[in-house]
Scaffold this active site. Structure first.
Site, PDB file in Angstrom:
ATOM      1  N   TYR A  96       2.175   9.392   0.530  1.00  0.00           N
ATOM      2  CA  TYR A  96       1.160   8.561   1.193  1.00  0.00           C
ATOM      3  C   TYR A  96       0.872   9.075   2.607  1.00  0.00           C
ATOM      4  O   TYR A  96      -0.289   9.248   3.001  1.00  0.00           O
ATOM      5  CB  TYR A  96       1.645   7.111   1.233  1.00  0.00           C
ATOM      6  CG  TYR A  96       0.654   6.129   1.812  1.00  0.00           C
ATOM      7  CD1 TYR A  96      -0.356   5.582   1.028  1.00  0.00           C
ATOM      8  CD2 TYR A  96       0.735   5.728   3.141  1.00  0.00           C
ATOM      9  CE1 TYR A  96      -1.259   4.663   1.556  1.00  0.00           C
ATOM     10  CE2 TYR A  96      -0.162   4.818   3.680  1.00  0.00           C
ATOM     11  CZ  TYR A  96      -1.165   4.280   2.885  1.00  0.00           C
ATOM     12  OH  TYR A  96      -2.068   3.372   3.414  1.00  0.00           O
ATOM     13  N   SER A 107      -4.916   5.341   8.026  1.00  0.00           N
ATOM     14  CA  SER A 107      -3.738   4.473   8.187  1.00  0.00           C
ATOM     15  C   SER A 107      -3.038   4.871   9.473  1.00  0.00           C
ATOM     16  O   SER A 107      -3.196   6.016   9.943  1.00  0.00           O
ATOM     17  CB  SER A 107      -2.774   4.672   7.004  1.00  0.00           C
ATOM     18  OG  SER A 107      -1.510   4.117   7.281  1.00  0.00           O
TER      19      SER A 107
HETATM   20  P1  NAD Z   1      -5.657  -2.922  -2.225  1.00  0.00           P
HETATM   21  O1  NAD Z   1      -4.658  -2.505  -3.240  1.00  0.00           O
HETATM   22  O2  NAD Z   1      -5.973  -4.358  -2.077  1.00  0.00           O
HETATM   23  O3  NAD Z   1      -7.017  -2.145  -2.454  1.00  0.00           O
HETATM   24  C1  NAD Z   1      -7.082  -0.813  -2.874  1.00  0.00           C
HETATM   25  C2  NAD Z   1      -8.367  -0.633  -3.659  1.00  0.00           C
HETATM   26  O4  NAD Z   1      -8.479   0.736  -4.086  1.00  0.00           O
HETATM   27  C3  NAD Z   1      -8.364  -1.493  -4.945  1.00  0.00           C
HETATM   28  O5  NAD Z   1      -9.648  -2.033  -5.116  1.00  0.00           O
HETATM   29  C4  NAD Z   1      -8.057  -0.466  -6.017  1.00  0.00           C
HETATM   30  O6  NAD Z   1      -8.527  -0.833  -7.303  1.00  0.00           O
HETATM   31  C5  NAD Z   1      -8.815   0.730  -5.457  1.00  0.00           C
HETATM   32  N1  NAD Z   1      -8.472   1.978  -6.123  1.00  0.00           N
HETATM   33  C6  NAD Z   1      -7.242   2.480  -6.390  1.00  0.00           C
HETATM   34  N2  NAD Z   1      -7.362   3.629  -7.069  1.00  0.00           N
HETATM   35  C7  NAD Z   1      -8.697   3.864  -7.217  1.00  0.00           C
HETATM   36  C8  NAD Z   1      -9.448   4.875  -7.844  1.00  0.00           C
HETATM   37  N3  NAD Z   1      -8.855   5.902  -8.462  1.00  0.00           N
HETATM   38  N4  NAD Z   1     -10.802   4.789  -7.807  1.00  0.00           N
HETATM   39  C9  NAD Z   1     -11.409   3.752  -7.212  1.00  0.00           C
HETATM   40  N5  NAD Z   1     -10.739   2.754  -6.609  1.00  0.00           N
HETATM   41  C10 NAD Z   1      -9.406   2.812  -6.631  1.00  0.00           C
HETATM   42  O7  NAD Z   1      -5.118  -2.323  -0.855  1.00  0.00           O
HETATM   43  P2  NAD Z   1      -5.764  -2.294   0.597  1.00  0.00           P
HETATM   44  O8  NAD Z   1      -4.684  -2.621   1.530  1.00  0.00           O
HETATM   45  O9  NAD Z   1      -7.021  -3.075   0.664  1.00  0.00           O
HETATM   46  O10 NAD Z   1      -6.060  -0.736   0.752  1.00  0.00           O
HETATM   47  C11 NAD Z   1      -7.340  -0.216   1.072  1.00  0.00           C
HETATM   48  C12 NAD Z   1      -7.181   1.046   1.912  1.00  0.00           C
HETATM   49  O11 NAD Z   1      -6.575   0.711   3.157  1.00  0.00           O
HETATM   50  C13 NAD Z   1      -6.283   2.105   1.278  1.00  0.00           C
HETATM   51  O12 NAD Z   1      -6.834   3.402   1.505  1.00  0.00           O
HETATM   52  C14 NAD Z   1      -4.986   1.956   2.049  1.00  0.00           C
HETATM   53  O13 NAD Z   1      -4.239   3.155   2.093  1.00  0.00           O
HETATM   54  C15 NAD Z   1      -5.525   1.581   3.417  1.00  0.00           C
HETATM   55  N6  NAD Z   1      -4.530   0.930   4.288  1.00  0.00           N
HETATM   56  C16 NAD Z   1      -4.060  -0.331   4.008  1.00  0.00           C
HETATM   57  C17 NAD Z   1      -3.133  -0.912   4.869  1.00  0.00           C
HETATM   58  C18 NAD Z   1      -2.585  -2.300   4.668  1.00  0.00           C
HETATM   59  O14 NAD Z   1      -1.684  -2.708   5.418  1.00  0.00           O
HETATM   60  N7  NAD Z   1      -3.061  -3.071   3.706  1.00  0.00           N
HETATM   61  C19 NAD Z   1      -2.676  -0.199   5.974  1.00  0.00           C
HETATM   62  C20 NAD Z   1      -3.154   1.081   6.204  1.00  0.00           C
HETATM   63  C21 NAD Z   1      -4.093   1.629   5.364  1.00  0.00           C
END
Ligand code: NAD
Length: 290
Positions: free
Chosen positions: A188, A175
């Site tokens: 986080y 991130s």
């Molecule tokens: P999201 O909530 O759509 O997806 C997160 C996924 O992780 C979901 O499928 C959820 O079920 C899964 N998950 C959660 N706990 C879990 C576990 N214990 N075991 C297996 N799977 C698990 O959110 P996203 O935005 O797609 O996030 C994906 C990654 O991207 C994360 O690591 C998040 O920190 C990172 N991220 C997202 C953003 C953003 O703006 N969306 C920015 C920076 C980083």
């Protein structure tokens, strides 16, 4: 298109209307990939993107099997191969079982995208140990468990020069908050700062074995994790103060970066974080001040 008025259910992001839809070159044929947290958001787009690039894909999920099966069906719909496997990435026995099932199903793995993550936000003084442990357990320990299994599978198999010059590729979903402090989200930000040095340390250790380890550092991407940041016009306008490129990121922006890092086109890249953030890490406040 992301802003087609017929499908728009949230506040529009008008400046995304001309976002290019880039196709995937078939760079990953013969390289099975495992993506954690692949039934939603960035993980879902990445699983589909890697499949479009020719990889067979393991779709990991922890809840909502129907969503995981829907991703698998979408991939099968354009001729790809996919399997959904349930595992909580923070639990060692479940991660070991998932990798064993993945290898037994596709024969091996060449690409692992450690993407699963969540937030449990709280003002610091009210943050509970449970909120802290949940985020560190999934976002950091989960990455340790999945990247360790990836390295074990890659090393046991070795290089298969017909499909890739590297022995294996690990991509960690980090991130912008591996660098940018984030008040109200200390757990986080700590987890992503941890991912940064986990990734660099294992990149250093595994490079002699021709295993490449990199991170993608998303900025603000339109997914369920941060709905409150983009689902109203007011929130979206507020968010844009932090984004010099003046549009929210789409999950496919991240998937494209992952597909490139996983391909031999990035063969000399290891230990790097590729920020895909529309300039969020450029200290936008200094554009007009400082
Ligand atoms: P999201 O909530 O759509 O997806 C997160 C996924 O992780 C979901 O499928 C959820 O079920 C899964 N998950 C959660 N706990 C879990 C576990 N214990 N075991 C297996 N799977 C698990 O959110 P996203 O935005 O797609 O996030 C994906 C990654 O991207 C994360 O690591 C998040 O920190 C990172 N991220 C997202 C953003 C953003 O703006 N969306 C920015 C920076 C980083």
């Amino acid at each position: 298109m992301p802003n087609d008025p017929k499908t728009l259910t949230t506040a529009p992001a008008p400046d995304n209307a001309d976002l290019p839809r880039v196709t995937y070159a078939k760079t990953l044929v013969g390289q099975p990939a495992l993506v954690t947290g692949a039934n939603s958001g960035i993980g879902k787009a990445t699983a589909i993107g890697l499949a479009r690039a020719g990889a067979d894909v393991v779709i990991n999920y922890v809840t909502d099997p129907a969503a995981a099966e829907a991703v698998a069906h979408e991939i099968e719909g354009f001729g790809g191969r996919a399997i959904a496997i349930q595992a909580d990435v923070s639990k060692e026995d479940e991660v070991l079982a998932m990798f064993a099932q993945a290898v037994s199903h596709f024969g091996t793995l060449h690409i692992v995208v450690s993407n699963a993550g969540l937030q449990r936000d709280s003002p610091f003084e009210q943050m509970t140990l449970e909120q802290w442990n949940t985020v560190i357990g999934i976002n950091l320990t989960g990455q340790f468990l999945c990247t360790r299994e990836a390295a074990r599978v890659f090393r046991k198999r070795g290089i298969v020069s017909e499909v890739s010059v590297a022995c294996g590729k690990i991509i960690c979903m980090s991130s912008v908050h591996q660098e940018i402090p984030w008040a109200g989200h200390a757990n986080y930000a700590a987890s992503k700062g941890g991912v940064m040095l986990l990734m660099k340390s294992i990149a250093q250790e595994l490079a002699p074995h021709r295993i490449r380890v990199n991170s993608v550092g998303p900025g603000a991407i339109r997914t369920p994790i941060n709905t409150e940041a983009w689902s109203t016009l007011e929130a979206y306008a507020d968010l844009m103060r932090l984004v010099p490129y003046k549009r929210i990121g789409e999950p496919d922006d991240i998937a494209q970066a992952v597909a490139w890092l996983a391909s031999d086109a990035a063969d000399y890249v290891t230990g790097a974080t590729l920020f895909v953030d529309g300039g969020m890490t450029l200290y936008p406040g200094f554009a007009t001040g400082g």
